[in-house]
Motif scaffolding. Sequence first.
Motif, short mmCIF file in Angstrom:
data_model
loop_
_atom_site.label_atom_id
_atom_site.label_comp_id
_atom_site.label_asym_id
_atom_site.label_seq_id
_atom_site.Cartn_x
_atom_site.Cartn_y
_atom_site.Cartn_z
N ALA A 38 49.61 27.13 16.32
CA ALA A 38 50.80 27.13 17.17
C ALA A 38 50.90 28.45 17.92
O ALA A 38 50.63 29.51 17.37
CB ALA A 38 52.06 26.89 16.33
N GLY A 39 51.26 28.36 19.15
CA GLY A 39 51.39 29.52 20.03
C GLY A 39 51.52 29.01 21.44
O GLY A 39 52.63 28.80 21.93
N VAL A 40 50.40 28.71 22.07
CA VAL A 40 50.40 28.09 23.40
C VAL A 40 50.93 26.66 23.27
O VAL A 40 51.57 26.14 24.17
CB VAL A 40 48.98 28.09 24.00
N VAL A 41 50.63 26.04 22.14
CA VAL A 41 51.09 24.70 21.82
C VAL A 41 52.10 24.82 20.69
O VAL A 41 51.90 25.57 19.74
CB VAL A 41 49.91 23.81 21.36
N GLY A 42 53.21 24.08 20.80
CA GLY A 42 54.19 24.05 19.73
C GLY A 42 54.09 22.75 18.96
O GLY A 42 53.41 21.80 19.39
N ARG A 75 53.85 10.63 5.36
CA ARG A 75 54.75 9.83 6.22
C ARG A 75 55.58 10.71 7.15
O ARG A 75 56.78 10.53 7.30
CB ARG A 75 55.65 8.95 5.37
N ARG A 76 54.90 11.68 7.77
CA ARG A 76 55.55 12.59 8.71
C ARG A 76 54.83 12.52 10.04
O ARG A 76 53.65 12.18 10.11
CB ARG A 76 55.57 14.01 8.15
N TRP A 77 55.56 12.84 11.09
CA TRP A 77 55.01 12.89 12.44
C TRP A 77 55.16 14.31 12.98
O TRP A 77 56.18 14.96 12.72
CB TRP A 77 55.76 11.95 13.37
N THR A 78 54.17 14.74 13.74
CA THR A 78 54.26 16.02 14.45
C THR A 78 54.12 15.76 15.93
O THR A 78 53.13 15.19 16.39
CB THR A 78 53.17 17.00 13.98
N PHE A 79 55.15 16.16 16.68
CA PHE A 79 55.14 16.08 18.14
C PHE A 79 54.55 17.39 18.66
O PHE A 79 55.08 18.47 18.36
CB PHE A 79 56.57 15.93 18.68
N LEU A 80 53.47 17.30 19.43
CA LEU A 80 52.94 18.49 20.09
C LEU A 80 53.75 18.71 21.36
O LEU A 80 54.06 17.75 22.07
CB LEU A 80 51.45 18.31 20.42
N CYS A 81 54.11 19.95 21.61
CA CYS A 81 55.04 20.22 22.71
C CYS A 81 54.83 21.62 23.26
O CYS A 81 54.01 22.39 22.76
CB CYS A 81 56.48 20.07 22.20
#
Length: 153
Positions: A38-42, A75-81
Amino acid sequence: MDHAAFADTPASRCAYYRRTCGLPAGIDPEVGRIVVKAGVVGGITMPGGLGQRVRDDLVFRGHPQGPVVAHIRSRRWTFLCRPDVPDDMRLFSALFRLDVSIVPFGGEIALPSPAEASGGFRQWVVAPRDTFRPSGAVIVDCVLTCAGRKGAR
């Protein structure tokens, strides 16, 4: 003709993530999984049920879809942002109560890899196709709306 040259490998997938999707992906040498720091991409991680509602709300609001990773076992989701979520302790507390976390700067986000296809650890809910990533602040707003906590901000 040698079809092995066209096989999907962790290295080829990592190259795709870097070149086509603009994700600074690398292969963790200790476990061999593909990760992005994580840095440029959250990244915003939440329970899968809430993630489904957030994704649906983003579509309903007309926001373009960004990459979303499902972590099958947890059972978790990660949104890249984009990493544009304001540094606000009240906001982080509200998200914590919803079991939602912002991946901290330097934290690792594991991405789907062909090496784990049989294990089913991670898969794309919305696969990246290009360099687009939605605003993290917009995703957080959708989280709070979907969880009925609009006043928490």
